[in-house]
Scaffold this active site. Structure first.
Site, PDB file in Angstrom:
ATOM      1  N   ARG A  42      -2.684   0.813 -11.754  1.00  0.00           N
ATOM      2  CA  ARG A  42      -2.157   1.604 -12.865  1.00  0.00           C
ATOM      3  C   ARG A  42      -2.456   0.938 -14.207  1.00  0.00           C
ATOM      4  O   ARG A  42      -2.770   1.601 -15.179  1.00  0.00           O
ATOM      5  CB  ARG A  42      -0.649   1.783 -12.695  1.00  0.00           C
ATOM      6  CG  ARG A  42      -0.011   2.743 -13.684  1.00  0.00           C
ATOM      7  CD  ARG A  42       1.441   2.984 -13.337  1.00  0.00           C
ATOM      8  NE  ARG A  42       1.560   3.597 -12.023  1.00  0.00           N
ATOM      9  CZ  ARG A  42       2.621   3.486 -11.229  1.00  0.00           C
ATOM     10  NH1 ARG A  42       3.653   2.753 -11.604  1.00  0.00           N
ATOM     11  NH2 ARG A  42       2.646   4.074 -10.050  1.00  0.00           N
ATOM     12  N   VAL A 130       5.462   2.628   9.435  1.00  0.00           N
ATOM     13  CA  VAL A 130       6.751   2.505  10.127  1.00  0.00           C
ATOM     14  C   VAL A 130       6.864   1.104  10.713  1.00  0.00           C
ATOM     15  O   VAL A 130       5.986   0.659  11.454  1.00  0.00           O
ATOM     16  CB  VAL A 130       6.896   3.550  11.253  1.00  0.00           C
ATOM     17  CG1 VAL A 130       8.247   3.382  11.951  1.00  0.00           C
ATOM     18  CG2 VAL A 130       6.747   4.965  10.710  1.00  0.00           C
ATOM     19  N   ILE A 134       5.298  -4.531  13.215  1.00  0.00           N
ATOM     20  CA  ILE A 134       5.581  -4.269  14.622  1.00  0.00           C
ATOM     21  C   ILE A 134       4.551  -3.288  15.179  1.00  0.00           C
ATOM     22  O   ILE A 134       4.404  -2.182  14.659  1.00  0.00           O
ATOM     23  CB  ILE A 134       6.992  -3.679  14.812  1.00  0.00           C
ATOM     24  CG1 ILE A 134       8.044  -4.605  14.199  1.00  0.00           C
ATOM     25  CG2 ILE A 134       7.280  -3.435  16.285  1.00  0.00           C
ATOM     26  CD1 ILE A 134       9.432  -4.015  14.177  1.00  0.00           C
ATOM     27  N   GLY A 185      17.171  -9.996  -2.527  1.00  0.00           N
ATOM     28  CA  GLY A 185      15.898  -9.292  -2.578  1.00  0.00           C
ATOM     29  C   GLY A 185      15.661  -8.307  -1.451  1.00  0.00           C
ATOM     30  O   GLY A 185      14.562  -7.753  -1.332  1.00  0.00           O
ATOM     31  N   GLU A 188      16.438  -2.796  -3.298  1.00  0.00           N
ATOM     32  CA  GLU A 188      15.843  -2.512  -4.599  1.00  0.00           C
ATOM     33  C   GLU A 188      16.938  -2.359  -5.647  1.00  0.00           C
ATOM     34  O   GLU A 188      18.111  -2.177  -5.330  1.00  0.00           O
ATOM     35  CB  GLU A 188      15.018  -1.221  -4.519  1.00  0.00           C
ATOM     36  CG  GLU A 188      13.919  -1.233  -3.489  1.00  0.00           C
ATOM     37  CD  GLU A 188      12.733  -2.097  -3.893  1.00  0.00           C
ATOM     38  OE1 GLU A 188      12.640  -2.455  -5.089  1.00  0.00           O
ATOM     39  OE2 GLU A 188      11.920  -2.415  -3.018  1.00  0.00           O
ATOM     40  N   ASP A 199      14.439   6.795   3.490  1.00  0.00           N
ATOM     41  CA  ASP A 199      13.365   5.983   4.054  1.00  0.00           C
ATOM     42  C   ASP A 199      13.346   6.101   5.575  1.00  0.00           C
ATOM     43  O   ASP A 199      12.287   6.334   6.185  1.00  0.00           O
ATOM     44  CB  ASP A 199      13.560   4.526   3.633  1.00  0.00           C
ATOM     45  CG  ASP A 199      12.569   3.582   4.286  1.00  0.00           C
ATOM     46  OD1 ASP A 199      11.444   3.472   3.774  1.00  0.00           O
ATOM     47  OD2 ASP A 199      12.919   2.956   5.311  1.00  0.00           O
ATOM     48  N   LYS A 203      10.462   7.870   8.349  1.00  0.00           N
ATOM     49  CA  LYS A 203       9.930   7.168   9.520  1.00  0.00           C
ATOM     50  C   LYS A 203      10.289   7.899  10.813  1.00  0.00           C
ATOM     51  O   LYS A 203       9.487   7.942  11.752  1.00  0.00           O
ATOM     52  CB  LYS A 203      10.466   5.739   9.533  1.00  0.00           C
ATOM     53  CG  LYS A 203       9.973   4.907   8.355  1.00  0.00           C
ATOM     54  CD  LYS A 203      10.713   3.587   8.237  1.00  0.00           C
ATOM     55  CE  LYS A 203      10.232   2.765   7.051  1.00  0.00           C
ATOM     56  NZ  LYS A 203      11.017   1.527   6.847  1.00  0.00           N
ATOM     57  N   GLY A 305       8.153  -6.073   3.966  1.00  0.00           N
ATOM     58  CA  GLY A 305       7.635  -7.267   3.302  1.00  0.00           C
ATOM     59  C   GLY A 305       6.139  -7.185   3.139  1.00  0.00           C
ATOM     60  O   GLY A 305       5.438  -6.505   3.896  1.00  0.00           O
TER      61      GLY A 305
END
Length: 439
Positions: A42, A130, A134, A185, A188, A199, A203, A305
């Site tokens: 951006r 998702v 994993i 952290g 948000e 969220d 998923k 992360g």
């Protein structure tokens, strides 16, 4: 193999770093070196630290980068619906492989992306959308393709799992646990997407689509967040030998007409401590899959992360790059079943209900009568005074009833609670939570 990277934030920066650090290994696995053709951002002037990349590769023209003839694979880690949808559709229709971590877009309009991939004969991979690193989506899409999945139950949002785990461990309320998650952290500055279940719902739609060979969108998912979960709810769960988790649940079922359907929902629920998901703490994710032949499977690890998500992105990049070199395309979307989505009211579940009631004779019988009128069977009842002491009826004060039901349609359970709220003897319905995973 030349990559166009759309986005260079937390995940995009880790993708660049891993491409640099593992370049020799990645080239050996693919059969050709990976090279970044350009990075769409951006703002060009942003400080990106010691990122190992030539500044000349940055551009603000994402669409122009996607259209370049020398780009083989487009990697999108920007997020959001637009303009990401336009970029990816352009790439796929042009026959360029796409790797994306964009769960919101896939849940909102994944069908458009799959159609564009089919039109262009291109690969569309999205393992990172998702549960982070994993390995989950590809086993659903490929490893279990010879089986029939009946149910998927998961903890797929690390922020909410951290908050609920903290509430369980310390007895803190929601606001206190959220404050801790923000300071560390995990949450948000605006945690709405996490704590209100958006969220996890995105998923859940992706998982259901893969598990049941049916296009499921976020709009099909019943969604509730965790903002109403209290310390008292957590204590009540402990008293039952349970813990509270925000679950995404996707299950096959049969409707009143005998048709096979799917039900997809996200909501907080009590689960017994013996359930495999109960021990998933902190910000970890886990998904519990039940299939007819394979039985019960558990996928567990860090679900968010920069580094874990970038790991999943690069796994997909290796797969699509190898396919391009071999001149083949991976199996396309499998949506042949096209099962209807069953409304939440028809889902079979159990309720845990806490009531503040008048402490006088006949109250329990009146409350039980409401459940009976809606054909809801009561499994257990605990009774005490409103201040938490043992208490007995007939003292003229307030008392608390904690009722757990047997399995019933959600609509019948909701109607029961609605009628209870209207009774004069019920001071308040202080909590309603679903109970999942049998005892």
């Amino acid at each position: 193999m030349r990559l166009a990277l759309l986005g260079c934030g937390t995940v995009g920066g880790e993708v660049v770093r891993l491409l640099h650090e593992q370049s020799a290994d990645l080239a050996a696995r693919i059969g050709a070196p990976l090279e970044i053709a350009g990075i769409a951002v951006r703002r060009l002037g942003r400080d990106r630290g010691d990122l190992p990349v030539d500044p000349a590769l940055f551009t603000t023209d994402a669409l122009g980068l996607v259209k370049r003839d020398d780009v083989d694979v487009v990697v999108e880690v920007v997020g959001g619906i637009e303009p990401a949808r336009g970029w990816l559709v352009e790439a796929l229709r042009a026959g360029k492989s796409v790797v994306t971590a964009n769960k919101a877009l896939l849940a909102e309009d994944g069908g458009t992306l799959h159609d564009a991939a089919a039109e262009g004969g291109a690969d569309l991979y999205y393992e990172a959308a998702v549960a982070g690193a994993i390995p989950l989506l590809r086993p659903l899409r490929e490893s279990l393709h010879g089986d029939r999945i009946t149910r998927v139950t998961g903890i797929v949002n690390g922020t909410t799992n951290f908050i609920l785990s903290a509430m369980d461990a310390t007895g803190a309320g929601f606001a206190e646990a959220l404050e801790e998650a923000t300071e560390l952290g995990y949450a948000e500055a605006d945690p709405t997407a996490d704590v209100e279940g958006f969220d996890a719902a995105a998923k859940a739609a992706i998982l259901a689509s893969l598990a049941f060979h049916t296009r499921v969108s976020a709009a099909d998912v019943h969604r509730e967040g965790i903002t109403e979960v209290t310390a008292a709810d957590v204590a009540s769960a402990k008293a039952m030998g349970c813990t509270i988790k925000l679950l995404c649940i996707a299950a096959r079922g049969v409707d009143a007409a005998g048709r096979e359907t799917v039900n997809v929902r996200v909501h907080p629920a009590m689960i017994p401590l013996t359930h495999p998901l109960a021990s998933v703490g902190d910000a970890f994710n886990a998904v519990f899959v039940e299939a007819e032949a394979a039985g019960q499977l558990m996928f567990y690890g860090r679900g968010a992360g920069g580094a874990p998500t970038a790991s999943a992105v690069l796994g997909d990049v290796v797969a699509v790059a190898r396919n391009r070199l071999a001149g083949v395309r991976a199996a396309s979307e499998s949506a042949y079943a096209d099962l209807p989505v069953r409304p939440m009211g028809e889902a079979l579940t159990r309720y845990h209900v806490r009531l503040d009631v008048a402490d006088r004779p006949g109250v329990l019988a009146a409350v039980a009568g409401v459940f009976a009128r809606h054909d809801v069977s009561i499994a257990t009842v605990r009774q005490g005074s409103a201040d938490g002491s043992a208490g007995t009826t007939g003292r003229g004060g307030d008392a608390e009833l904690v009722i757990v039901t047997h399995v019933a349609p959600d609509a019948a359970l909701a109607a029961t609670v609605a009628e209870l709220r209207g009774l004069d003897i019920v001071r308040s319905v202080t909590s309603v939570l679903r109970v999942e995973g049998g005892f």
